[in-house]
Design a protein around this motif. Structure first.
Motif, PDB file in Angstrom:
ATOM      1  N   GLY A 471      43.006  19.550 -26.047  1.00  0.00           N
ATOM      2  CA  GLY A 471      43.101  20.787 -25.301  1.00  0.00           C
ATOM      3  C   GLY A 471      42.575  21.980 -26.075  1.00  0.00           C
ATOM      4  N   LEU A 472      42.008  21.740 -27.235  1.00  0.00           N
ATOM      5  CA  LEU A 472      41.529  22.847 -28.062  1.00  0.00           C
ATOM      6  C   LEU A 472      40.014  22.861 -28.206  1.00  0.00           C
ATOM      7  CD1 LEU A 472      44.214  22.754 -30.863  1.00  0.00           C
ATOM      8  CD2 LEU A 472      43.863  24.566 -29.194  1.00  0.00           C
ATOM      9  N   GLY A 473      39.379  21.777 -27.777  1.00  0.00           N
ATOM     10  CA  GLY A 473      37.940  21.637 -28.005  1.00  0.00           C
ATOM     11  C   GLY A 473      37.128  22.791 -27.451  1.00  0.00           C
ATOM     12  N   LEU A 474      37.408  23.198 -26.207  1.00  0.00           N
ATOM     13  CA  LEU A 474      36.602  24.258 -25.604  1.00  0.00           C
ATOM     14  C   LEU A 474      36.902  25.611 -26.232  1.00  0.00           C
ATOM     15  CD1 LEU A 474      36.503  23.206 -21.846  1.00  0.00           C
ATOM     16  CD2 LEU A 474      34.625  23.174 -23.496  1.00  0.00           C
ATOM     17  N   ALA A 475      38.167  25.824 -26.623  1.00  0.00           N
ATOM     18  CA  ALA A 475      38.504  27.085 -27.295  1.00  0.00           C
ATOM     19  C   ALA A 475      37.769  27.169 -28.636  1.00  0.00           C
ATOM     20  CB  ALA A 475      40.013  27.187 -27.505  1.00  0.00           C
ATOM     21  N   ILE A 476      37.733  26.056 -29.351  1.00  0.00           N
ATOM     22  CA  ILE A 476      37.010  26.013 -30.633  1.00  0.00           C
ATOM     23  C   ILE A 476      35.521  26.251 -30.390  1.00  0.00           C
ATOM     24  CG2 ILE A 476      36.272  24.458 -32.492  1.00  0.00           C
ATOM     25  CD1 ILE A 476      39.063  23.213 -32.392  1.00  0.00           C
ATOM     26  N   SER A 477      34.978  25.572 -29.364  1.00  0.00           N
ATOM     27  CA  SER A 477      33.549  25.733 -29.080  1.00  0.00           C
ATOM     28  C   SER A 477      33.217  27.178 -28.758  1.00  0.00           C
ATOM     29  CB  SER A 477      33.145  24.848 -27.896  1.00  0.00           C
ATOM     30  OG  SER A 477      33.323  23.494 -28.248  1.00  0.00           O
ATOM     31  N   ARG A 478      34.071  27.812 -27.944  1.00  0.00           N
ATOM     32  CA  ARG A 478      33.797  29.190 -27.583  1.00  0.00           C
ATOM     33  C   ARG A 478      33.786  30.090 -28.824  1.00  0.00           C
ATOM     34  NH1 ARG A 478      38.019  32.790 -24.552  1.00  0.00           N
ATOM     35  NH2 ARG A 478      38.806  32.652 -26.660  1.00  0.00           N
ATOM     36  N   SER A 479      34.805  29.913 -29.695  1.00  0.00           N
ATOM     37  CA  SER A 479      34.859  30.726 -30.910  1.00  0.00           C
ATOM     38  C   SER A 479      33.609  30.511 -31.759  1.00  0.00           C
ATOM     39  CB  SER A 479      36.076  30.364 -31.750  1.00  0.00           C
ATOM     40  OG  SER A 479      37.232  30.845 -31.130  1.00  0.00           O
ATOM     41  N   LEU A 480      33.205  29.257 -31.883  1.00  0.00           N
ATOM     42  CA  LEU A 480      32.045  28.961 -32.728  1.00  0.00           C
ATOM     43  C   LEU A 480      30.768  29.550 -32.147  1.00  0.00           C
ATOM     44  CD1 LEU A 480      32.746  25.263 -33.759  1.00  0.00           C
ATOM     45  CD2 LEU A 480      32.671  27.260 -35.264  1.00  0.00           C
ATOM     46  N   VAL A 490      30.368  27.783 -17.917  1.00  0.00           N
ATOM     47  CA  VAL A 490      30.354  26.579 -17.105  1.00  0.00           C
ATOM     48  C   VAL A 490      29.956  26.934 -15.686  1.00  0.00           C
ATOM     49  CG1 VAL A 490      32.814  26.788 -16.566  1.00  0.00           C
ATOM     50  CG2 VAL A 490      31.704  24.563 -16.372  1.00  0.00           C
ATOM     51  N   GLU A 491      29.194  26.035 -15.051  1.00  0.00           N
ATOM     52  CA  GLU A 491      28.939  26.174 -13.625  1.00  0.00           C
ATOM     53  C   GLU A 491      29.387  24.888 -12.961  1.00  0.00           C
ATOM     54  OE1 GLU A 491      24.908  27.575 -14.024  1.00  0.00           O
ATOM     55  OE2 GLU A 491      26.026  29.259 -14.869  1.00  0.00           O
ATOM     56  N   SER A 492      30.229  25.044 -11.970  1.00  0.00           N
ATOM     57  CA  SER A 492      30.781  23.845 -11.366  1.00  0.00           C
ATOM     58  C   SER A 492      31.405  24.165 -10.020  1.00  0.00           C
ATOM     59  CB  SER A 492      31.858  23.263 -12.285  1.00  0.00           C
ATOM     60  OG  SER A 492      32.395  22.095 -11.730  1.00  0.00           O
ATOM     61  N   ALA A 493      31.565  23.154  -9.193  1.00  0.00           N
ATOM     62  CA  ALA A 493      32.313  23.279  -7.940  1.00  0.00           C
ATOM     63  C   ALA A 493      32.964  21.929  -7.691  1.00  0.00           C
ATOM     64  CB  ALA A 493      31.372  23.645  -6.798  1.00  0.00           C
ATOM     65  N   PRO A 494      34.120  21.928  -7.057  1.00  0.00           N
ATOM     66  CA  PRO A 494      34.801  20.650  -6.823  1.00  0.00           C
ATOM     67  C   PRO A 494      33.886  19.693  -6.079  1.00  0.00           C
ATOM     68  CG  PRO A 494      36.262  22.487  -6.309  1.00  0.00           C
ATOM     69  CD  PRO A 494      34.919  23.075  -6.592  1.00  0.00           C
ATOM     70  N   GLY A 495      33.799  18.466  -6.572  1.00  0.00           N
ATOM     71  CA  GLY A 495      32.971  17.458  -5.936  1.00  0.00           C
ATOM     72  C   GLY A 495      31.503  17.516  -6.303  1.00  0.00           C
ATOM     73  N   GLN A 496      31.099  18.548  -7.068  1.00  0.00           N
ATOM     74  CA  GLN A 496      29.679  18.744  -7.368  1.00  0.00           C
ATOM     75  C   GLN A 496      29.333  18.429  -8.825  1.00  0.00           C
ATOM     76  OE1 GLN A 496      27.425  20.389  -4.852  1.00  0.00           O
ATOM     77  NE2 GLN A 496      29.136  19.532  -3.687  1.00  0.00           N
ATOM     78  N   GLY A 497      30.287  17.996  -9.606  1.00  0.00           N
ATOM     79  CA  GLY A 497      30.023  17.811 -11.028  1.00  0.00           C
ATOM     80  C   GLY A 497      30.053  19.161 -11.755  1.00  0.00           C
ATOM     81  N   SER A 498      29.831  19.134 -13.056  1.00  0.00           N
ATOM     82  CA  SER A 498      29.923  20.365 -13.845  1.00  0.00           C
ATOM     83  C   SER A 498      28.743  20.471 -14.797  1.00  0.00           C
ATOM     84  CB  SER A 498      31.193  20.375 -14.696  1.00  0.00           C
ATOM     85  OG  SER A 498      32.317  20.135 -13.903  1.00  0.00           O
ATOM     86  N   GLU A 499      28.369  21.711 -15.082  1.00  0.00           N
ATOM     87  CA  GLU A 499      27.373  21.930 -16.133  1.00  0.00           C
ATOM     88  C   GLU A 499      27.964  22.912 -17.139  1.00  0.00           C
ATOM     89  OE1 GLU A 499      23.473  23.164 -14.909  1.00  0.00           O
ATOM     90  OE2 GLU A 499      22.905  23.718 -16.945  1.00  0.00           O
ATOM     91  N   PHE A 500      28.267  22.407 -18.321  1.00  0.00           N
ATOM     92  CA  PHE A 500      28.723  23.269 -19.414  1.00  0.00           C
ATOM     93  C   PHE A 500      27.495  23.652 -20.228  1.00  0.00           C
ATOM     94  CE2 PHE A 500      33.318  23.317 -19.512  1.00  0.00           C
ATOM     95  CZ  PHE A 500      33.637  22.328 -18.593  1.00  0.00           C
ATOM     96  N   TRP A 501      27.403  24.936 -20.585  1.00  0.00           N
ATOM     97  CA  TRP A 501      26.222  25.379 -21.335  1.00  0.00           C
ATOM     98  C   TRP A 501      26.619  26.362 -22.423  1.00  0.00           C
ATOM     99  CZ3 TRP A 501      25.862  30.594 -21.293  1.00  0.00           C
ATOM    100  CH2 TRP A 501      26.470  31.277 -20.218  1.00  0.00           C
ATOM    101  N   PHE A 502      25.777  26.465 -23.434  1.00  0.00           N
ATOM    102  CA  PHE A 502      25.915  27.569 -24.393  1.00  0.00           C
ATOM    103  C   PHE A 502      24.525  28.002 -24.835  1.00  0.00           C
ATOM    104  CE2 PHE A 502      25.209  25.280 -28.446  1.00  0.00           C
ATOM    105  CZ  PHE A 502      25.435  23.959 -28.046  1.00  0.00           C
TER     106      PHE A 502
END
Lengths: 653, 121
Positions: A471-480, A490-502
């Motif tokens: 539960g900390l991975g994304l918080a760590i990623s954001r800080s880094l 992130v861009e996502s919608a229910p049923g549409q999959g997700s795209e995490f980006w940086f």
């Protein structure tokens, strides 16, 4: 005598607070002058104020109002002595001959002056009587003159104009409600302060005014505060304050330019942060205890379970082996959790040092994907890559790998069996490269997206158990990402999959090279700077302007860099971990071939006299923070005038 | 290969003994303090020394410093086994002349291999 000079500065500030110089005559003061003449039976009387250059009459009886140079004024002498001055025969004392005039036309024989004093003890002016002939002052007349001087003091207090009194009252009322110390500084001295300011530092409010701000700062922080006063960044700084009893404590100080009675002044807000600092200390102590005290028993637990599970101490019955495996997996999870908490703690406290270099992104993606192939097999998910943009970014390679690994392993965990996860590189916002990880999982609603990058936020508690995350991975990623100057989302919608980006900043060609690059390249600019962030910014600015840049973080690296390749210009930080920047200047001055290399200093402080005279190789002295154009101009000047010594100039931006 | 291990925690010593004995070529001797490690290292020949960082009395760092200061023991490679993960602590260990820093908690099944990797044999 610095003490006397300090006192004089405080006196001038006290005088400025009355706002009386060069104002029109006022009846009350005229009357007081008239009374003084009558009481002392003298033909002339004046109420004079003495500032740093002159003596000026607010009121005059029997003579014109004057403005005379301070140096030739008996009133200035009375102020200096801080007591009544009576001279029965001015002409008899040769030393006073220069003073013996009320103005150019009126020579005086007799003078008696009584300084009037502000409530905080500064003599700002003199009530005086004078005669053309020498004479004496009777004791009763002297008493009368002293009493009248006290009336002048009262009149000055009353005089504060209603508008200003209102202004002052609103400052007082407003600021007295604040728990922060609030003060106004003129020439770095306190002129106004609220109750909290006095309370904070253990002073009575009447004692606060007139003191330099540095009196309230612990010696070890004075340099930092002086720098802050010079830069006026309006950014809060944590420093050590000093109470009246000499005790020091943690304060946060913010300085802002303001106008005070039509004069440029500084507003300063001081907050006691001892409690916050104490909490920080307890927190990091706790983290360090967690680090050690939890790891030690976990080492035993994890070690024992690992040995049993592997059959190192004899074959276990199947059910016992299952239970051992469950216990070992959960010990592993606990270890990951502790590691993540510590990691996040360090990142958020700014305790990690990023090693920013030009990162080969295609290689980074390929190797990260290769690392996670095993995991993909486990979840029966395949990984594809789309490397649309391969330009290098400025980042810490290990940390970028950590971020991408986190996003990619999340995508694998949350993909359906047989799904595909795509890792892509594309151009992002101008000057940025976008890393993205697309999955065909169940998607995330907008409300959930907002919380996703905060601590311990997982979409469903069941996921935690099933997927084994902390539960900390994304918080760590954001800080880094943020610490490397990028953005994450992130861009996502229910049923549409997700795209995490940086997105991370691109390194513009030609790239920043580390010290020791090939010797056959044209001479470039050597940036000697231990602070990674500053070096990175400077590197990017220079590279954008088409310069080839080499960076050295220490004196030692700088010495080998100049030995390997003669730079066209050296940009030099003065404070390096292994010495002063001047050691490098001296080294180059003594090295054949390097004596002529111009040096531009990047410093947090103004040059001292010693700095200015130390070497003519230092052609510019830029104060951090500096503007991009200022840096480029300094560089252009340095290169254009490289071989010719120039007088040093100081620029700020 | 003769290995001397110092750790103040008895449980960890038990696990170290078991984990390292999985490698038949390792001959392991365990001691419970930095002081004992110094005495044994001076008395007999060891091929490598594994030190816990945090121990009461002489901690691992001080033990390492003394091993490196003594010509008789200076040549023996030292590896740290530490629960601390701050970069500065790893740096401290390496500055003192250690060849590597392994972290706790460790996987007992791979510890011997990691140690060999660190020692380059």
């Amino acid at each position: 005598m610095p003490a006397a000079r300090d006192e004089e500065r405080a006196r001038l500030i006290a005088l400025a607070r009355y706002d009386i110089l060069d104002t029109e005559p006022e009846l009350a003061f005229d009357d007081l002058a008239r009374l003084a003449a009558l009481v002392c039976e003298a033909p002339m009387a004046q109420i004079n104020f003495v500032d740093d250059t002159r003596t000026w009459s607010k009121a005059s009886f029997g003579a014109p109002r004057i403005t005379v140079p301070r140096a030739s004024s008996l009133c200035a002498l009375a102020i200096k002595r801080h007591e009544a001055l009576v001279i029965e025969d001015v002409g008899a004392d040769g030393r006073l001959s220069a003073y013996g005039r009320l103005d150019a036309d009126i020579a005086i024989g007799f003078y008696a002056g009584v300084p009037f004093v502000t409530p905080d003890g500064h003599a700002i002016g003199v009530l005086c009587v004078a005669d053309i002939r020498p004479r004496q002052l009777a004791p009763k007349q002297r008493d009368g003159l002293l009493a009248l001087a006290r009336l002048v003091e009262s009149q000055l207090q009353l005089r504060a104009s209603p508008a200003r009194r209102e202004r002052d009252e609103s400052f007082t009322r407003l600021s007295s409600a604040a728990s922060e110390g609030i003060t106004i500084l003129l020439e770095e001295r306190v002129v106004e302060a609220n109750n909290a300011f006095g309370r904070l530092f253990g002073y009575d409010l009447t004692e606060v005014a007139g003191r330099p701000l540095l009196d309230y700062i612990a010696p070890e922080s004075r340099e930092a505060v002086t720098r802050q006063l010079g830069l006026v960044s309006e950014k809060p700084h944590d420093v050590r304050g000093r109470r009246r009893d000499g005790a020091t404590f943690d304060i946060e100080i913010t300085i802002k330019r303001i106008s005070y009675r039509d004069r440029p002044a500084l507003g300063c807000v001081v907050r006691d942060i001892s409690e916050r600092k104490e909490l920080d200390r307890i927190k990091s102590e706790f983290v360090s205890v967690v680090s050690h005290e939890l790891r030690t028993p976990l080492t035993s637990i994890r070690g024992s379970l690992g040995l049993m599970e592997a059959g190192a101490v004899g074959e276990l019955p199947p059910k016992a082996r299952d239970l051992t495996r469950i216990a070992r997996q959960n010990a592993d999870r606990l270890i990951r959790l502790i590691n993540d908490i510590l990691d996040l703690e360090k990142i958020e406290a700014g305790k990690i040092q990023l090693q920013i270099t030009a990162v080969d992104v295609a290689d980074l993606v390929e190797s990260t994907v290769a690392e996670l192939r095993g995991m993909a097999l486990l979840y029966k998910v395949s990984i594809t890559t789309e490397l649309g943009c391969r330009e290098p970014v400025a980042g810490d390679r290990d940390r970028v790998v950590q971020i991408l690994t986190n996003l990619l392993s999340n995508a694998l965990k949350f993909s359906p069996e047989g799904g595909v996860v795509c890792v892509a590189l594309a151009t992002g916002a101008p000057g940025f490269l976008r890393f993205s990880v697309r999955d065909h999982g169940q998607g995330i609603s907008t409300e959930q997206q907002a919380r996703l990058f905060t601590r311990f936020e997982q979409l469903e508690a069941a996921n935690t158990r099933r997927r084994g995350g902390t539960g900390l991975g994304l918080a760590i990623s954001r800080s880094l990402v943020e610490q490397q100057g990028g953005r994450i989302g992130v861009e996502s919608a229910p049923g549409q999959g997700s795209e995490f980006w940086f997105e991370l900043p691109l390194v513009p060609a030609p790239s920043i090279r580390d010290a020791g690059a090939a010797a056959d390249e044209p001479p470039g600019i050597l940036v000697v700077e231990d602070d990674d962030a500053v070096a990175r910014v400077v590197g990017i600015i220079l590279a954008r302007a088409g310069h080839s840049v080499t960076r050295a973080a220490t004196l030692e690296e700088a010495r080998s860099a100049v030995a390997a390749r003669r730079p066209a210009v050296v940009l030099l930080d003065m404070k390096l971990p292994d010495g002063s920047g001047f050691d490098l200047v001296d080294h180059m001055s003594e090295t054949p071939g390097l004596e002529q290399v111009p040096v531009v200093v990047l410093s947090g402080v103004e040059p001292t006299f010693d700095h200015r005279t130390r070497s003519d190789r230092v052609v510019e002295w830029l104060i951090k923070p500096f503007a991009e154009r200022e840096l480029l101009r300094a560089l252009r000047d340095a290169m254009g005038n490289g071989p010719e010594p120039r007088s040093m100039t100081r620029r700020t931006a | 290969m003769r290995l001397l291990c110092a750790d103040d925690e008895e449980d960890i010593r038990t696990i170290l003994q078991l984990a390292l004995s999985l490698d038949p070529e390792l001959e392991v001797e365990l001691v419970d303090s930095g002081e004992a490690a110094l005495v044994r290292a001076r008395a007999e020949r060891f091929d490598a020394i594994l030190l816990d960082g945090m121990m009461p009395g002489l901690d691992g760092y001080e033990t390492c410093r003394r091993l490196k200061a003594d010509p008789a023991t200076a040549g023996i490679p030292v590896v740290f086994l530490t629960a601390k993960t701050q970069r500065t602590e790893v740096e401290q260990a390496l500055t003192l002349g250690a060849v590597a820093c392994l972290v706790k908690p460790f996987d007992p099944m791979t510890l011997a291999a990691e140690l060999r990797g660190a020692l380059g044999r």
